[in-house]
Design an enzyme around this catalytic site. Structure first.
Site, PDB file in Angstrom:
ATOM      1  N   PHE A 155      37.026  48.432  33.225  1.00 47.78           N
ATOM      2  CA  PHE A 155      36.903  49.862  33.521  1.00 47.78           C
ATOM      3  C   PHE A 155      37.315  50.206  34.947  1.00 47.78           C
ATOM      4  CE2 PHE A 155      34.099  49.039  29.952  1.00 47.78           C
ATOM      5  CZ  PHE A 155      34.427  50.077  29.089  1.00 47.78           C
ATOM      6  N   ASN A 214      38.295  56.228  27.916  1.00 46.15           N
ATOM      7  CA  ASN A 214      39.528  56.848  28.405  1.00 46.15           C
ATOM      8  C   ASN A 214      39.837  58.139  27.658  1.00 46.15           C
ATOM      9  OD1 ASN A 214      39.910  55.048  30.402  1.00 46.15           O
ATOM     10  ND2 ASN A 214      41.637  53.968  29.489  1.00 46.15           N
ATOM     11  N   CYS A 266      47.241  53.938  31.747  1.00 44.09           N
ATOM     12  CA  CYS A 266      46.137  53.840  30.781  1.00 44.09           C
ATOM     13  C   CYS A 266      45.962  55.077  29.897  1.00 44.09           C
ATOM     14  CB  CYS A 266      44.836  53.545  31.520  1.00 44.09           C
ATOM     15  SG  CYS A 266      44.846  51.899  32.239  1.00 44.09           S
TER      16      CYS A 266
HETATM   17  N1  LIG Z   1      45.881  49.261  35.270  1.00 38.74           N
HETATM   18  C1  LIG Z   1      44.663  49.701  35.068  1.00 38.74           C
HETATM   19  O1  LIG Z   1      44.150  50.530  35.826  1.00 38.74           O
HETATM   20  C2  LIG Z   1      43.848  49.195  33.908  1.00 38.74           C
HETATM   21  C3  LIG Z   1      42.471  49.453  33.868  1.00 38.74           C
HETATM   22  C4  LIG Z   1      41.737  48.958  32.807  1.00 38.74           C
HETATM   23  C5  LIG Z   1      42.375  48.265  31.780  1.00 38.74           C
HETATM   24  N2  LIG Z   1      43.717  48.052  31.842  1.00 38.74           N
HETATM   25  C6  LIG Z   1      44.333  47.274  30.770  1.00 38.74           C
HETATM   26  O2  LIG Z   1      44.518  45.947  31.239  1.00 38.74           O
HETATM   27  C7  LIG Z   1      45.730  45.395  30.697  1.00 38.74           C
HETATM   28  C8  LIG Z   1      46.654  44.980  31.821  1.00 38.74           C
HETATM   29  O3  LIG Z   1      47.024  46.120  32.555  1.00 38.74           O
HETATM   30  P1  LIG Z   1      47.777  46.013  33.960  1.00 38.74           P
HETATM   31  O4  LIG Z   1      47.901  47.391  34.480  1.00 38.74           O
HETATM   32  O5  LIG Z   1      47.119  44.973  34.777  1.00 38.74           O
HETATM   33  O6  LIG Z   1      49.207  45.462  33.457  1.00 38.74           O
HETATM   34  P2  LIG Z   1      50.401  44.899  34.344  1.00 38.74           P
HETATM   35  O7  LIG Z   1      51.629  45.231  33.604  1.00 38.74           O
HETATM   36  O8  LIG Z   1      50.245  45.340  35.765  1.00 38.74           O
HETATM   37  O9  LIG Z   1      50.189  43.309  34.328  1.00 38.74           O
HETATM   38  C9  LIG Z   1      50.330  42.503  33.206  1.00 38.74           C
HETATM   39  C10 LIG Z   1      50.881  41.154  33.652  1.00 38.74           C
HETATM   40  O10 LIG Z   1      50.821  40.225  32.570  1.00 38.74           O
HETATM   41  C11 LIG Z   1      51.938  39.345  32.663  1.00 38.74           C
HETATM   42  N3  LIG Z   1      52.112  38.680  31.359  1.00 38.74           N
HETATM   43  C12 LIG Z   1      52.550  39.202  30.190  1.00 38.74           C
HETATM   44  N4  LIG Z   1      52.499  38.270  29.214  1.00 38.74           N
HETATM   45  C13 LIG Z   1      52.031  37.133  29.771  1.00 38.74           C
HETATM   46  C14 LIG Z   1      51.721  35.849  29.273  1.00 38.74           C
HETATM   47  N5  LIG Z   1      51.866  35.550  27.978  1.00 38.74           N
HETATM   48  N6  LIG Z   1      51.257  34.918  30.115  1.00 38.74           N
HETATM   49  C15 LIG Z   1      51.068  35.222  31.424  1.00 38.74           C
HETATM   50  N7  LIG Z   1      51.310  36.439  31.945  1.00 38.74           N
HETATM   51  C16 LIG Z   1      51.788  37.388  31.143  1.00 38.74           C
HETATM   52  C17 LIG Z   1      53.061  40.261  33.094  1.00 38.74           C
HETATM   53  O11 LIG Z   1      54.123  39.541  33.674  1.00 38.74           O
HETATM   54  C18 LIG Z   1      52.340  41.180  34.096  1.00 38.74           C
HETATM   55  O12 LIG Z   1      52.431  40.669  35.409  1.00 38.74           O
HETATM   56  C19 LIG Z   1      46.303  46.491  29.796  1.00 38.74           C
HETATM   57  O13 LIG Z   1      45.850  46.277  28.495  1.00 38.74           O
HETATM   58  C20 LIG Z   1      45.700  47.746  30.358  1.00 38.74           C
HETATM   59  O14 LIG Z   1      45.594  48.766  29.405  1.00 38.74           O
HETATM   60  C21 LIG Z   1      44.471  48.490  32.883  1.00 38.74           C
END
Ligand SMILES: NC(=O)c1ccc[n+]([C@@H]2O[C@H](COP(=O)([O-])OP(=O)(O)OC[C@H]3O[C@@H](n4cnc5c(N)ncnc54)[C@H](O)[C@@H]3O)[C@@H](O)[C@H]2O)c1
Length: 440
Positions: A155, A214, A266
């Site tokens: 979150f 969300n 998100c």
């Molecule tokens: N960004 C936010 O504020 C936020 C908040 C809460 C939840 N989320 C959720 O968390 C998740 C990640 O979001 P994010 O913003 O950190 O994404 P992001 O795109 O910034 O990071 C994801 C990372 O995962 C890596 N990746 C992909 N497949 C992989 C694998 N098989 N092995 C290793 N690395 C791998 C990518 O290279 C990338 O660096 C999403 O589901 C998102 O909805 C995001």
């Protein structure tokens, strides 16, 4: 505890670093070797306040390491956090290919008990899919290793991610495996010393809780945006209305601001994914569909105001745009309202001079080389000789600019404020034509 975090994006890097800060040994895996290279060189691949210092501190203490070697990362952690992206598929539903690939990689290399934790935002039923992929892969390998799959949605808010992770409002754990629940309690106990804020529930409810949160927040924004547009027509002031309703404790003041639409990685994708998931059950979420439609319309509100003032042919005109990131304190431009505005202005023949305190590198990546789009090194430089200014992101440094200098820099003292940053009466006294979202 020994922990592997898969994915070093906004969620994974913060999760890994904060868990290391509490004394755990953490290995972060990313398959994007350019990110791992930046981390090995002492930098971080994203802008997040306070994160760089915390990463360096924990790397120096030997508790935080980075790799792109899958075998090493699987062998390391007893707990394996999956924090990879879940972008929208073509139809808007969440694309699980990264989550399932990460799960398969774990199963391809594990030899002993692992707790696999879904931290990515994933639709209801994903933990079952992760479980199935791991079980199938282990069976193919002929390996008899135990494992549990836990849902632990995140979150945190970009821009305040470290603070949110270190001091969570709540930690939701969806699990049915007692051994895994015990490990999760141990892991998170240092984050909830003041009083227990861990909520343990069944896996499906945990998965749905993240989308529900969300969706509720997005609903408040779209509601206020529609009301702001109505206030403009009726001669009311949305800021007065906000204070009038926010003081009701059942409503509260948080997340009641009208603006030029929500963006980010998100809300747009999670609202869409929940709508699609509901459609699959043949129980459409009518309220949420309206939330999305209202937001799509709201992202055009500044462009419409500019067209209304300057006409539909903007060739020969230049507009300063303050704010490119989807919100302050981040360089994230995913689905940012600034993109809609800038694309719209360029399409109508205008030139754009954009400024953002941290998202300019990201903007260059998003837009590439574009005729008519330039970047300025300061807010005032963007305004210089522009026909008007549009404010899209409410960065602190825009709160109290030198208004006299701004007025002399602009060709016309016209400001379209998508974030209602100033007091309309004062702006008029300063000699500006000041257009807002729903203010009188
Ligand atoms: N960004 C936010 O504020 C936020 C908040 C809460 C939840 N989320 C959720 O968390 C998740 C990640 O979001 P994010 O913003 O950190 O994404 P992001 O795109 O910034 O990071 C994801 C990372 O995962 C890596 N990746 C992909 N497949 C992989 C694998 N098989 N092995 C290793 N690395 C791998 C990518 O290279 C990338 O660096 C999403 O589901 C998102 O909805 C995001």
């Amino acid at each position: 505890m020994k922990i592997t975090v898969i994915g070093t994006g906004y969620v994974g890097l913060v999760t890994g670093t904060c868990l290391a800060e509490m004394g755990n040994d953490v290995l972060c895996l990313d398959l994007d070797v350019s990110k791992i290279k930046i981390l090995h060189e002492g930098g971080i691949p994203i802008h997040e306040p306070g994160l760089l210092e915390m990463v360096r501190h924990n790397v120096e203490a030997g508790r935080l390491r980075f790799t792109s070697d899958i075998q090493e990362s699987v062998a390391f952690g007893d707990l394996q956090f999956i924090a990879v992206g879940t972008p929208p598929d073509e139809d808007g539903s969440a694309d699980l290919k990264y989550v399932l690939a990460a799960a398969r990689n774990i199963a391809l290399h594990m030899d002993d008990y692992k707790v696999v934790i879904d931290k990515s935002t994933v639709p209801v039923g994903t933990a079952d899919k992760v479980k199935a992929v791991i079980a199938e892969t282990l069976q193919q390998r002929g390996v008899d290793a135990g494992f549990a799959v836990v849902s632990n949605p995140e979150f945190l808010k970009e821009g305040a991610a470290v603070e949110d992770f270190m001091r969570p409002d709540r930690i939701i754990v969806g699990a049915d495996d007692e051994r895994a629940i015990k490990l999760m309690r141990e892991l998170y106990a240092p984050f909830t010393r003041n009083h227990d804020r861990m909520i343990v529930m069944d896996v499906r409810s945990a998965e749905l809780s993240k989308y529900a949160a969300n969706a509720m927040l997005a609903t408040r924004i779209s509601f206020m945006n529609e009301l702001a547009n109505l206030a403009e027509k009726l001669g009311a002031d949305i800021e007065q209305v906000r204070i009038g309703i926010g003081s009701d404790p059942r409503i509260g003041f948080h997340f009641l601001y009208a603006g030029c639409g929500y963006g980010g990685s998100c809300f747009p994708k999670d609202v869409q994914a929940l709508i699609r998931a509901a459609e699959e059950t043949e129980l459409p979420l009518k309220v949420l569909q309206a939330v999305e439609d209202a937001n799509d319309a709201q992202k055009n509100v500044l462009l419409n105001k500019i067209k209304h003032r300057f006409g539909a042919d903007l060739s020969g005109k230049t507009f300063a745009v303050w704010g490119l990131a989807f919100k302050p304190n981040t360089d994230d431009m995913r689905v940012a309202p600034s993109i809609v505005l800038i694309e719209g202005l360029l399409a109508l023949g205008a030139e754009v001079v954009a400024y953002d305190p941290v998202a300019m590198t990201e903007a260059r990546r998003v837009f590439g080389e574009r005729v008519g789009l330039r970047y300025a090194t300061s807010p005032l430089a963007a305004a210089q000789d522009s026909d008007a200014l549009a404010i899209v992101t409410e960065w602190k440094e825009f709160r109290a600019p030198n208004f006299d200098a701004l007025k002399s820099a602009l060709k016309n003292p016209v400001v379209f404020d998508g974030r209602n940053m100033y007091v309309p009466e004062q702006m008029r006294q300063r000699g500006f034509e000041y257009d807002t979202i729903g203010r009188r």
